[in-house]
Enzyme design. Structure first.
Site: not given
Ligand SMILES: *Cc1c(COP(=O)(O)O)cnc(C)c1O
Length: 433
Positions: A107
């Site tokens: 993210k």
């Molecule tokens: C947010 C997140 C996900 C999921 O990603 P999306 O884009 O919401 O499908 C998977 N793994 C981690 C560690 C995350 O922080």
């Protein structure tokens, strides 16, 4: 390039409006009016480009003249500040490490690019922006670090008191300057309700220029397409088909991969790997989308019962199920299997994977059965140290916390404590400025 709302294909806005508004006024998500194609020479010679150059080439197609070349170049060099290495762990089996950013999760890419882009528009408009985010842990810290020290933007992070992990809390509460952590005496749902109420409070909005920074913002999605190109660049044997397995929750990461394919990256297949929250797997199988309340699992960043980016995927495929099934496969794994996956990856490949990556690994394993005809790439979305307890329990080893995370553990927590009553939040925000 113009952007339209998934609820109304006839009204277009600029990239700037799409970024600053986040969600369309009619509640839809913004989509580009068309998908540009990347030059085939560019794709065939990716090795010649740095990660930042790749990011630039892609983003200029989506932003065009709304941001000048030199400004866009600055945004990229200030947001793509860490690598996305592709690690070969077994025969034709790769892990794409997306956790080298400040909060150790993928993210960081989206949050940082969004922050720098919004920072640019805020400066251009000479305004002051206030961002409200509710978090159950991870999103909040990526946003906080992304916007840290951005002139013209204040960030208020609402999190439920006593309901996030120690590490998560430290990450949220040890930044100063323009970041304020609001510790709410309530649940995550209370935090979300407070944020939503604030957004529809006209008087407050007028005074504070409020905006959200959530994962549906187009400027968070776009930079996630960059690292699929960066990954492909690093694949050794490009003659084989490539399959990317994406641990999924809100489906933003998967949507970005599909965009990468749509603009020309030769990816054979995507796997949307999910935990026990499996509405997406069910949708792909049956065509019926039945949102549910989420269930808590070990891969908690994927605990999503109503994935918001599904509307974007359906839009990209004109809602034709067979076409979606052609490009995407989805399978669900529960916590017992997730633990087994962590163990198996360690024993077979001597690699420490986190619970989210484990779900991705299992889905890839079961889909390809390690056929030699494919390159398999698992997206590792978080550093295993973020889920130290589970990983250490399964592997009976010590997982070291990287310095960039460890350093915040020694800093002092600073929060503003508030009740879960909207009036209290409102009064606090009104007084703040
Ligand atoms: C947010 C997140 C996900 C999921 O990603 P999306 O884009 O919401 O499908 C998977 N793994 C981690 C560690 C995350 O922080």
């Amino acid at each position: 390039m113009k952007y339209y709302s998934t609820n109304n294909k006839n009204q277009f806005v600029s990239f700037e409006t799409a970024v600053m508004q986040g969600l369309a006024e009619d509640g839809g998500l913004f989509m580009p009016e068309y998908f540009p194609s990347m030059d085939s020479n560019f794709i065939e010679s990716l090795e010649k480009y740095s990660f930042q150059e790749i990011a630039f080439r892609i983003s200029e197609k989506f932003i065009e003249d709304e941001i000048s070349e030199s400004n866009l170049s600055d945004i990229i060099s200030n947001s793509i500040t860490f690598p996305a290495p592709l690690i070969l762990i077994g025969e034709k089996l790769y892990v794409l490490e997306l956790f080298h950013g400040p909060t150790l999760a993928f993210k960081d890419f989206g949050a940082r690019f969004m922050a720098k882009t919004m920072g640019y528009f805020v400066a251009k408009r000479s305004i002051q922006l206030n961002i409200l985010v509710a978090t159950s842990g991870d999103t909040g810290s990526a946003v906080a670090y992304g916007f840290y020290d951005t002139p013209g933007i204040n960030v208020f992070i609402l999190y439920p008191k006593g309901k996030v992990s120690l590490i998560q809390e430290k990450q949220l509460t040890t930044l100063d300057k323009n970041i304020t952590a609001l510790e709410i005496d309530g649940t995550f749902d209370d935090c979300q309700r407070l944020v939503k109420t604030a957004f529809v409070d006209k008087e407050l909005n007028k005074k504070l220029n409020l905006t959200s920074a959530n994962s549906i913002n187009i400027s968070r999605l776009l930079p996630q397409a960059f690292y699929y190109f960066e990954a492909y660049k690093q694949i050794k044997d490009k003659k084989l088909h490539s399959i990317f397995s994406v641990p999924s929750g809100n489906l933003g990461n998967l949507t970005a991969g599909l965009i990468a394919k749509k603009i020309g990256l030769p990816i054979f297949k995507f796997i949307g790997a999910v935990n026990s929250n499996k509405v997406f797997a069910e949708f792909l199988r049956t065509g019926n989308f039945v949102p549910r309340s989420s269930i808590q699992t070990l891969s908690n960043a994927m605990d999503v019962g109503n994935p918001s980016n599904l509307v974007r995927i359906r839009e990209m495929y004109s809602d034709i199920l067979r076409d979606m099934q052609n490009d995407i496969y989805s399978e669900s794994y529960d916590d017992i299997q997730t633990r087994q996956g962590i163990k198996e990856v360690y024993e077979k490949f001597n690699y420490i994977i986190d619970p989210h990556g484990s779900v991705g690994y299992l889905a890839l394993r079961d889909y390809t059965r390690f056929s030699q005809e494919f390159n398999g790439i698992v997206l590792e979305t978080a550093h295993p140290a973020k889920f130290k307890d589970v990983v250490e329990e399964e592997l009976k080893i010590n997982v070291e916390i990287p310095e960039r995370l460890a350093s915040c553990l020694n800093k002092e927590k600073r929060t503003v404590e508030l009740s879960s009553k909207y009036e209290d939040l409102r009064e606090y925000l009104m007084k703040f400025l």
